[in-house]
Design a protein around this motif. Sequence first.
Motif, PDB file in Angstrom:
ATOM      1  N   SER A 182      35.365  38.689  49.104  1.00 27.08           N
ATOM      2  CA  SER A 182      34.618  39.819  48.837  1.00 27.08           C
ATOM      3  C   SER A 182      33.965  39.384  47.401  1.00 27.08           C
ATOM      4  O   SER A 182      34.379  38.535  46.495  1.00 27.08           O
ATOM      5  CB  SER A 182      35.659  41.014  48.386  1.00 27.08           C
ATOM      6  OG  SER A 182      34.706  41.791  47.764  1.00 27.08           O
ATOM      7  N   SER A 183      32.763  39.881  47.158  1.00 28.93           N
ATOM      8  CA  SER A 183      31.943  39.378  45.805  1.00 28.93           C
ATOM      9  C   SER A 183      32.639  40.277  44.951  1.00 28.93           C
ATOM     10  O   SER A 183      32.293  40.093  43.764  1.00 28.93           O
ATOM     11  CB  SER A 183      30.565  39.848  46.191  1.00 28.93           C
ATOM     12  OG  SER A 183      30.527  41.157  46.384  1.00 28.93           O
ATOM     13  N   GLN A 184      33.404  41.264  45.084  1.00 30.82           N
ATOM     14  CA  GLN A 184      34.160  42.013  44.291  1.00 30.82           C
ATOM     15  C   GLN A 184      35.343  41.670  43.488  1.00 30.82           C
ATOM     16  O   GLN A 184      36.122  42.253  42.898  1.00 30.82           O
ATOM     17  CB  GLN A 184      34.237  43.666  44.736  1.00 30.82           C
ATOM     18  CG  GLN A 184      32.837  44.170  45.226  1.00 30.82           C
ATOM     19  CD  GLN A 184      33.070  45.657  45.586  1.00 30.82           C
ATOM     20  OE1 GLN A 184      34.091  46.191  45.568  1.00 30.82           O
ATOM     21  NE2 GLN A 184      31.828  46.391  45.835  1.00 30.82           N
ATOM     22  N   LEU A 185      35.760  40.460  44.131  1.00 31.49           N
ATOM     23  CA  LEU A 185      37.194  39.956  43.804  1.00 31.49           C
ATOM     24  C   LEU A 185      37.130  39.819  42.142  1.00 31.49           C
ATOM     25  O   LEU A 185      36.312  39.155  41.432  1.00 31.49           O
ATOM     26  CB  LEU A 185      37.128  38.386  44.153  1.00 31.49           C
ATOM     27  CG  LEU A 185      38.672  37.940  44.188  1.00 31.49           C
ATOM     28  CD1 LEU A 185      39.845  38.524  45.012  1.00 31.49           C
ATOM     29  CD2 LEU A 185      38.545  36.359  44.459  1.00 31.49           C
ATOM     30  N   PRO A 186      37.895  40.284  41.482  1.00 35.27           N
ATOM     31  CA  PRO A 186      38.152  40.272  39.989  1.00 35.27           C
ATOM     32  C   PRO A 186      38.421  38.931  39.405  1.00 35.27           C
ATOM     33  O   PRO A 186      39.593  38.497  39.621  1.00 35.27           O
ATOM     34  CB  PRO A 186      39.210  41.155  39.551  1.00 35.27           C
ATOM     35  CG  PRO A 186      40.108  41.306  40.878  1.00 35.27           C
ATOM     36  CD  PRO A 186      39.091  41.122  41.965  1.00 35.27           C
ATOM     37  N   GLY A 187      37.570  38.104  38.941  1.00 36.38           N
ATOM     38  CA  GLY A 187      37.811  36.903  38.225  1.00 36.38           C
ATOM     39  C   GLY A 187      37.659  35.825  39.231  1.00 36.38           C
ATOM     40  O   GLY A 187      37.272  35.844  40.482  1.00 36.38           O
ATOM     41  N   ASP A 188      38.115  34.779  38.743  1.00 41.33           N
ATOM     42  CA  ASP A 188      38.122  33.265  39.606  1.00 41.33           C
ATOM     43  C   ASP A 188      39.520  33.102  40.047  1.00 41.33           C
ATOM     44  O   ASP A 188      40.459  33.202  39.293  1.00 41.33           O
ATOM     45  CB  ASP A 188      37.444  32.497  38.688  1.00 41.33           C
ATOM     46  CG  ASP A 188      35.959  32.437  38.110  1.00 41.33           C
ATOM     47  OD1 ASP A 188      35.420  33.028  38.841  1.00 41.33           O
ATOM     48  OD2 ASP A 188      35.699  31.999  36.964  1.00 41.33           O
ATOM     49  N   MET A 189      39.672  32.630  41.318  1.00 48.32           N
ATOM     50  CA  MET A 189      40.855  32.208  42.072  1.00 48.32           C
ATOM     51  C   MET A 189      41.459  30.815  41.389  1.00 48.32           C
ATOM     52  O   MET A 189      40.671  30.076  41.319  1.00 48.32           O
ATOM     53  CB  MET A 189      40.510  31.993  43.473  1.00 48.32           C
ATOM     54  CG  MET A 189      40.133  33.226  44.224  1.00 48.32           C
ATOM     55  SD  MET A 189      40.104  33.086  46.004  1.00 48.32           S
ATOM     56  CE  MET A 189      38.433  31.656  45.733  1.00 48.32           C
TER      57      MET A 189
END
Length: 403
Positions: A182-189
């Motif tokens: 998802s482009s809405q993932l909060p932050g970088d993995m």
Amino acid sequence: MASLQLCDGYLLSKPSASPRFRLPQRFSHRLIPKASASPTSPPPPSSSSSLSLTRRDLLYQSAAVSLSLSSIVGPAKADEQLSEWERVFLPIDPGVVLLDIAFVPDEPSRGFLLGTRQTLLETKDGGNTWSPRSIPSAEEEDFNYRFNSISFKGKEGWIIGKPAILLYTADAGENWDRIPLSSQLPGDMVFIEATGEKSAEMVTDEGAIYVTSNKGYNWKAAIQETVSATLNRTVSSGISGASYYTGTFSAVNRSPDGRYVAVSSRGNFFLTWEPGQPYWQPHNRAVARRIQNMGWRADGGLWLLVRGGGLYLSKGTGISEEFDEVPVQSRGFGILDVGYRSEEEAWAAGGSGILLRTRNGGKSWNRDKAADNIAANLYAVKFVDDKKGFVLGNDGVLLRYVG
């Protein structure tokens, strides 16, 4: 629990006249000048010239003796035998920073090494040699991915990177599939842990923790809010530096039983989380200097590194805000990571090739000179088991534990 639905993937000699000395044949072609093409013998040298040649002869002889002895006896191995590590040279470009390493539990000799500049290397001999691996699905776009984390459970494996990319394998890394995110993932993995069949746990640098049980196509939030939201609620709770929080972690580490410890980006406080807790728990640092990194000891306690080379161990096991400093010979360079080989033995690594070892659970540390002549910072210490360990650094530096 909140559910995160995923959409389509997107971008990330001259010889001596003395009969007692003869040059070894393999050096003579380099050290003896070629014979003159002229049949006429040259005039005899002057006395000063003879003196010059005599000195030159002595130099040639000294060099040849040294080389000859080296070829017979071989290089000195005292330092190599004293050291527990050896360097493994990798087929990668200079400047690559190595970030993570993992081996396939069902195929212990097979492993993968990650780094910046889309670096992915594979070994099939336990880490002695490495070769580049190509993943077509990660090369379709004009991104230079930074592969941050890798983890295996059985033959199933996961890789995450930045820009956002998630790769999954069910056959020990023979094939890798790209899973849409998802482009809405909060932050970088920044971290992933394989937890079971088609299951994994993922953490972002904003403190979001997600779990999946269907190969990454759906993720559920394991906490109710990000760290920023938590600090907004608890800024008056006495956490020093919370009001300066920039919203990201500088480091995060997971214990074998699923607990996390993370360091704020400025290093002015740390946070912990245990399974079942709805929020990250912020903690004041108990040391004057800012925190560089934190992690879990083999006995379940915490270790803490501060900027400038200090090392601290928490009192007792479990989560604590009370730490004792341990003297270390860091030579003023920062220590960046600690890895435990057993409950009593651990290794610490850091700037300018610093390597330290403890054999008493961290009470005292001694310096190992294995990397003293390597111009690199050592960022991570990873032990797969008590016989297989690696130290990862910048400029493609990889050290292998040889015990």
